[in-house]
Design an enzyme around this catalytic site. Structure first.
Site, PDB file in Angstrom:
ATOM      1  N   GLU A   1      -6.672  -1.534  15.234  1.00 41.36           N
ATOM      2  CA  GLU A   1      -7.272  -2.436  14.250  1.00 41.36           C
ATOM      3  C   GLU A   1      -6.290  -3.526  13.831  1.00 41.36           C
ATOM      4  OE1 GLU A   1      -8.586  -0.491  10.682  1.00 41.36           O
ATOM      5  OE2 GLU A   1      -8.537  -2.377   9.565  1.00 41.36           O
TER       6      GLU A   1
ATOM      7  N   ARG B   1       2.013   0.679  10.346  1.00 45.93           N
ATOM      8  CA  ARG B   1       1.590   1.100   9.001  1.00 45.93           C
ATOM      9  C   ARG B   1       2.760   1.007   8.053  1.00 45.93           C
ATOM     10  NH1 ARG B   1      -3.039   3.755   7.787  1.00 45.93           N
ATOM     11  NH2 ARG B   1      -3.402   4.102   9.991  1.00 45.93           N
TER      12      ARG B   1
ATOM     13  N   SER C   1     -10.412  -6.497   9.632  1.00 42.30           N
ATOM     14  CA  SER C   1     -11.590  -5.788   9.173  1.00 42.30           C
ATOM     15  C   SER C   1     -12.414  -6.795   8.383  1.00 42.30           C
ATOM     16  CB  SER C   1     -11.139  -4.634   8.285  1.00 42.30           C
ATOM     17  OG  SER C   1     -12.187  -3.728   8.102  1.00 42.30           O
TER      18      SER C   1
ATOM     19  N   ARG D   1       0.839  -1.203   0.000  1.00 45.23           N
ATOM     20  CA  ARG D   1       0.000   0.000   0.000  1.00 45.23           C
ATOM     21  C   ARG D   1       0.872   1.250   0.000  1.00 45.23           C
ATOM     22  NH1 ARG D   1      -4.948  -1.879   4.035  1.00 45.23           N
ATOM     23  NH2 ARG D   1      -5.331  -3.828   2.913  1.00 45.23           N
TER      24      ARG D   1
ATOM     25  N   ARG E   1       0.793  -6.895  12.310  1.00 46.45           N
ATOM     26  CA  ARG E   1       0.190  -6.303  13.504  1.00 46.45           C
ATOM     27  C   ARG E   1      -0.010  -7.357  14.593  1.00 46.45           C
ATOM     28  NH1 ARG E   1      -4.103  -1.559  11.599  1.00 46.45           N
ATOM     29  NH2 ARG E   1      -2.530  -0.331  10.485  1.00 46.45           N
TER      30      ARG E   1
END
Length: 427
Positions: free
Chosen positions: A349, A277, A352, A262, A391
């Site tokens: 988070e 991130r 999802s 990303r 994560r």
RNA sequence: GGAGAGGUGGCAGAGCGGUUGAAUGCACCGGUCUUGAAAACCGGCAGGGGUUAACGCCCCUCCAGGGUUCGAAUCCCUGCCUCUCCGCCA
């Protein structure tokens, strides 16, 4: 994509639903486009009909040995007019298509109203938040002290938002992915898949990353519109693009472990420290395609499958339902799983899980043959992280840290760690 | 990288520039027969869109995009993909 029939027949209703997520539907523009489309389409079809009829007549006349010149004269003028009208129709239809491709999905009625993550609704909490009799470190300090995480090396190799993992930490990272894959394939009924990490633009249109979120993607150099996958959702869901599944192939459940890429454009200054991130991270992704009436049930089940990973790892977490304003573009309903990170003293988070109903399926023509009607009908697609591996590594390191800077290996992971019980500094 | 062949309905596989959106077979659905099933026989069966209260009528689609033509699955060009042979390669 939204159902174009619904958009035509009840635009105000669609507008109201989209307004919940802060999206303003241009009703006037839509009506105008529709009006032009309709008149052009009718006109074009009428001209095509005339051309077809005359051409067939010519064929018949020729076969009968008659003079066809008078008939040829009749159609002479038709061609140019038809061509012009067809071009006009094409332009309008392309405009309409672009308009529709930019419309997000409608939020489900069970989704709470709200503007941003502040308004998300907490559903439940699981696990005990760990108490430390020392000041807990975050994963960056832990990892660097252990010699297992090297952000500086990664910055040298590539740039910011990358990491190099070494030794036991690298192995722990691998163990987590293996553990998740084995859990989902053995206990939850998913089929393991290995998929390309590079996809074409059609695939990205299919799942909804394109055309709107071009900036979030890494596009390859060259003629072809090829991109690095931002999530395995893209290749996995697109397995069904342009397919018609037999009813007995449902539910379709696949899992894959892939890297995700990303660009994180627009995230400047956000989570710059550590592995939270990154431009590249690993994820185990769950994807389902089911009969329409079963999709919300499937969402609950799939969320449970992701939760199971956290439960077995004994990591405290909570489940929130995203509010209408925080919902992703293609989703009608999303549960986020947030894991407790002692280094940050808050939930972050880690998964999802979303139901897209027929939104993605319509874009990619993913269908099944309904035995009741005998007709191909759109599937519903659901996906979720099960889990984000990077994560999860962060969560394990921070929650399982000891006062001496070592990390206890969660019991459930030990089979994938050669029985190892703790991670200590490497010499 | 070089040489050749090909991409047609859920699958297999025909298709002369003209009533071919497409023969035939398989699969599937319904029926006859049968105690039941199989076999046999009869019938149905591509997708998308426009219009209609409905029956229906019409349009588009034979990998994709251009072109030739009154008319293209069929001819021409480009791209993509698949297969075979040679070379190279993890």
């Amino acid at each position: 994509m939204l159902d174009p029939k619904l958009l035509r027949s009840e635009p105000e209703k669609v507008a109201a639903a989209l307004a919940r997520r802060g999206f303003e539907l241009d009703l006037k523009g839509l009506a105008e486009l529709e009006r032009r489309r309709k008149s052009l389409q009718t006109r074009v079809q009428e001209l095509q009909n005339r051309r077809n009829t005359k051409s067939k007549a010519i064929g018949r006349a020729k076969a009968a040995g008659e003079d066809i010149q008078p008939l040829l004269d009749e159609v002479a003028a038709l061609g140019d007019e038809l061509k012009a009208e067809e071009e006009a129709l094409r332009v309008v239809q392309e405009e309409l298509r672009q308009f529709q491709l930019h419309l997000p999905n409608l939020p489900h009625e069970t989704v709470p109203d709200g503007k941003d993550e502040e308004d998300n609704r907490e559903e439940r909490r699981w696990g005990e938040i760990p108490e430390f009799d020392f000041e807990p470190m975050d994963h960056v300090d832990l990892g660097e002290a252990l010699g297992g995480l090297d952000f500086q090396a990664a910055a040298r190799l590539t740039g910011s938002r990358f990491v190099v993992m070494h030794g036991q930490i690298a192995r722990l990272h691998r163990a987590l992915a293996q553990f998740m894959l084995d859990l989902h394939t053995r206990e939850h009924g998913y089929r393991e898949s290995y998929v390309p990490y590079i996809v074409n633009d059609d695939s990205l249109y299919g799942t909804g990353q394109l055309p709107k979120f071009h900036e979030d993607l890494f596009r390859l150099e060259g003629e072809r519109p090829w991109y690095l996958i931002p999530t395995a959702e893209v290749p996995l869901t697109n397995l069904l693009r342009d397919q018609i599944l037999p009813a007995d192939a449902l539910p379709f459940k696949v899992v894959a472990h892939t890297p995700c890429f990303r660009s994180e454009a627009g995230a400047y200054g956000k989570d710059t420290r550590g592995m939270i991130r990154q431009h590249q991270f690993d994820k185990v992704e769950l994807v389902q395609a089911v009969r329409p009436e079963e999709s919300f049930e499937a969402l609950e089940a799939l969320t449970g499958h992701a939760e199971k990973v956290l439960q077995l790892l004994e990591l405290p977490y909570r489940v929130v339902t995203l509010c209408s304003g925080d919902l992703g573009f293609s989703a009608t309903k999303t549960y986020d799983l947030e894991v407790w990170l002692p280094g940050q003293g808050r939930y972050r988070e880690i998964s999802s899980c979303s139901n897209f109903v027929d939104f993605q399926a319509r874009r990619m023509k993913a269908r099944w043959r309904n035995p009741d009607t005998g007709k191909p009908e759109l599937l519903h697609t659901i996906n979720g992280s099960g889990l984000a591996v990077g994560r999860t590594l962060v969560a394990v390191m921070e929650n399982y840290q000891q006062g001496d800077g070592s990390i206890r290996v969660p019991e459930v992971l030990r089979p994938w760690m050669g029985g190892q019980e703790q991670i200590v500094p490497e010499g």
